[in-house]
Design a protein around this motif. Sequence first.
Motif, PDB file in Angstrom:
ATOM      1  N   TYR A   1       0.859  -1.185   0.000  1.00 53.72           N
ATOM      2  CA  TYR A   1       0.000   0.000   0.000  1.00 53.72           C
ATOM      3  C   TYR A   1       0.891   1.229   0.000  1.00 53.72           C
ATOM      4  O   TYR A   1       1.750   1.390   0.866  1.00 53.72           O
ATOM      5  CB  TYR A   1      -0.881  -0.039   1.251  1.00 53.72           C
ATOM      6  N   TYR A   2       0.699   2.079  -1.016  1.00 56.88           N
ATOM      7  CA  TYR A   2       1.372   3.377  -1.073  1.00 56.88           C
ATOM      8  C   TYR A   2       0.296   4.410  -0.757  1.00 56.88           C
ATOM      9  O   TYR A   2      -0.614   4.640  -1.562  1.00 56.88           O
ATOM     10  CB  TYR A   2       1.984   3.613  -2.457  1.00 56.88           C
ATOM     11  N   ALA A   3       0.388   5.028   0.424  1.00 48.44           N
ATOM     12  CA  ALA A   3      -0.733   5.835   0.921  1.00 48.44           C
ATOM     13  C   ALA A   3      -0.843   7.212   0.284  1.00 48.44           C
ATOM     14  O   ALA A   3      -1.905   7.840   0.334  1.00 48.44           O
ATOM     15  CB  ALA A   3      -0.623   5.978   2.431  1.00 48.44           C
ATOM     16  N   GLY A   4       0.252   7.721  -0.324  1.00 48.49           N
ATOM     17  CA  GLY A   4       0.243   9.099  -0.775  1.00 48.49           C
ATOM     18  C   GLY A   4       0.201  10.039   0.426  1.00 48.49           C
ATOM     19  O   GLY A   4       0.546   9.660   1.547  1.00 48.49           O
ATOM     20  N   ASP A   5      -0.211  11.269   0.212  1.00 49.46           N
ATOM     21  CA  ASP A   5      -0.381  12.224   1.313  1.00 49.46           C
ATOM     22  C   ASP A   5      -1.783  12.044   1.868  1.00 49.46           C
ATOM     23  O   ASP A   5      -2.766  12.231   1.145  1.00 49.46           O
ATOM     24  CB  ASP A   5      -0.213  13.666   0.816  1.00 49.46           C
ATOM     25  N   THR A   6      -1.881  11.702   3.147  1.00 51.04           N
ATOM     26  CA  THR A   6      -3.214  11.462   3.687  1.00 51.04           C
ATOM     27  C   THR A   6      -3.241  11.609   5.194  1.00 51.04           C
ATOM     28  O   THR A   6      -2.236  11.408   5.878  1.00 51.04           O
ATOM     29  CB  THR A   6      -3.731  10.056   3.294  1.00 51.04           C
ATOM     30  N   ALA A   7      -4.412  11.959   5.693  1.00 50.14           N
ATOM     31  CA  ALA A   7      -4.706  11.836   7.111  1.00 50.14           C
ATOM     32  C   ALA A   7      -5.023  10.375   7.396  1.00 50.14           C
ATOM     33  O   ALA A   7      -5.198   9.568   6.479  1.00 50.14           O
ATOM     34  CB  ALA A   7      -5.918  12.705   7.461  1.00 50.14           C
ATOM     35  N   LEU A   8      -5.093  10.037   8.672  1.00 50.81           N
ATOM     36  CA  LEU A   8      -5.641   8.745   9.060  1.00 50.81           C
ATOM     37  C   LEU A   8      -7.139   8.779   8.785  1.00 50.81           C
ATOM     38  O   LEU A   8      -7.834   9.690   9.235  1.00 50.81           O
ATOM     39  CB  LEU A   8      -5.379   8.488  10.544  1.00 50.81           C
ATOM     40  N   THR A   9      -7.637   7.822   8.030  1.00 49.04           N
ATOM     41  CA  THR A   9      -9.077   7.765   7.749  1.00 49.04           C
ATOM     42  C   THR A   9      -9.603   6.362   8.008  1.00 49.04           C
ATOM     43  O   THR A   9      -8.878   5.377   7.863  1.00 49.04           O
ATOM     44  CB  THR A   9      -9.405   8.134   6.287  1.00 49.04           C
ATOM     45  N   TYR A  10     -10.850   6.292   8.364  1.00 48.62           N
ATOM     46  CA  TYR A  10     -11.465   4.994   8.653  1.00 48.62           C
ATOM     47  C   TYR A  10     -11.567   4.135   7.391  1.00 48.62           C
ATOM     48  O   TYR A  10     -11.685   2.906   7.476  1.00 48.62           O
ATOM     49  CB  TYR A  10     -12.835   5.193   9.292  1.00 48.62           C
ATOM     50  N   ASP A  11     -11.510   4.777   6.223  1.00 48.99           N
ATOM     51  CA  ASP A  11     -11.549   4.036   4.960  1.00 48.99           C
ATOM     52  C   ASP A  11     -10.384   3.055   4.851  1.00 48.99           C
ATOM     53  O   ASP A  11     -10.478   2.054   4.131  1.00 48.99           O
ATOM     54  CB  ASP A  11     -11.500   4.998   3.774  1.00 48.99           C
ATOM     55  N   MET A  12      -9.270   3.341   5.536  1.00 47.64           N
ATOM     56  CA  MET A  12      -8.116   2.435   5.480  1.00 47.64           C
ATOM     57  C   MET A  12      -8.458   1.051   6.010  1.00 47.64           C
ATOM     58  O   MET A  12      -7.820   0.061   5.650  1.00 47.64           O
ATOM     59  CB  MET A  12      -6.952   3.031   6.271  1.00 47.64           C
ATOM     60  N   LYS A  13      -9.488   0.971   6.862  1.00 47.47           N
ATOM     61  CA  LYS A  13      -9.915  -0.308   7.397  1.00 47.47           C
ATOM     62  C   LYS A  13     -10.412  -1.228   6.285  1.00 47.47           C
ATOM     63  O   LYS A  13     -10.283  -2.458   6.375  1.00 47.47           O
ATOM     64  CB  LYS A  13     -10.996  -0.097   8.453  1.00 47.47           C
ATOM     65  N   LEU A  14     -10.948  -0.650   5.234  1.00 43.97           N
ATOM     66  CA  LEU A  14     -11.394  -1.457   4.088  1.00 43.97           C
ATOM     67  C   LEU A  14     -10.215  -2.187   3.438  1.00 43.97           C
ATOM     68  O   LEU A  14     -10.355  -3.321   2.970  1.00 43.97           O
ATOM     69  CB  LEU A  14     -12.083  -0.561   3.046  1.00 43.97           C
ATOM     70  N   ILE A  15      -9.060  -1.518   3.411  1.00 43.02           N
ATOM     71  CA  ILE A  15      -7.869  -2.152   2.846  1.00 43.02           C
ATOM     72  C   ILE A  15      -7.492  -3.371   3.682  1.00 43.02           C
ATOM     73  O   ILE A  15      -7.251  -4.467   3.157  1.00 43.02           O
ATOM     74  CB  ILE A  15      -6.701  -1.154   2.777  1.00 43.02           C
TER      75      ILE A  15
END
Length: 228
Positions: A137-151
Amino acid sequence: VMNITYYGHSCFGVEINGKHLLFDPFITPNELAKNIDATTVKADYILISHGHEDHIADAVSIAKRTNALVVCNWEIYVWLKNKGVENIHPMNTGGKKAFDFGSIKCVKAEHSSSMPDGTYGGNPMGFVIESTDKNFYYAGDTALTYDMKLIGNYRKIDFAFLPIGDNFTMGVDNAIICCKDFINCGDVIGMHYDTFGFIKIDQEEAKHKFSTQGKQLTLLQIGETISK
């Protein structure tokens, strides 16, 4: 085995199945990367997470030199076309496509995006790369988001590139939550730190925080190559 080379900031080269993927090329304007010659960097694919200059500065020159296929969102596709780049594949958040090295899934990144000339940059993205070798996973520039749980729920992630510089993106503490509670991945390569005064970190403290949680944070030297 994947070979990973760090070119500074958030720019990495990842060699997968004989193909060279280059992420967010920002080399020439980066004083910390002055020993890297952008004209020698290999690329069969260039993946661009969003339009900010510290992720796209060398994209046009490297794309024209290598004829690499650039993967980016629609707005960056249009911008690059206007710059004379011809080999581009536009994608957008939620999309997935198979390529000869494996597949790219575009995922949400919580950030902003504009091009270096101020034009609209579309939605920022992260990328989940899946291959016959490993997935990352290459996150790019991002805040912590709950969407990451889908990954974490639907993908097996062997390692992840996460921003840890805070201020513009998530910092170390949120990156630990990301890998521990959301993406279920204990092997993190840090990015988007130390390049500017705004995002300077204490590297030893960052690594210690990860290790106390049973996770590994790798901070590469610019120009260094490791294998995963």
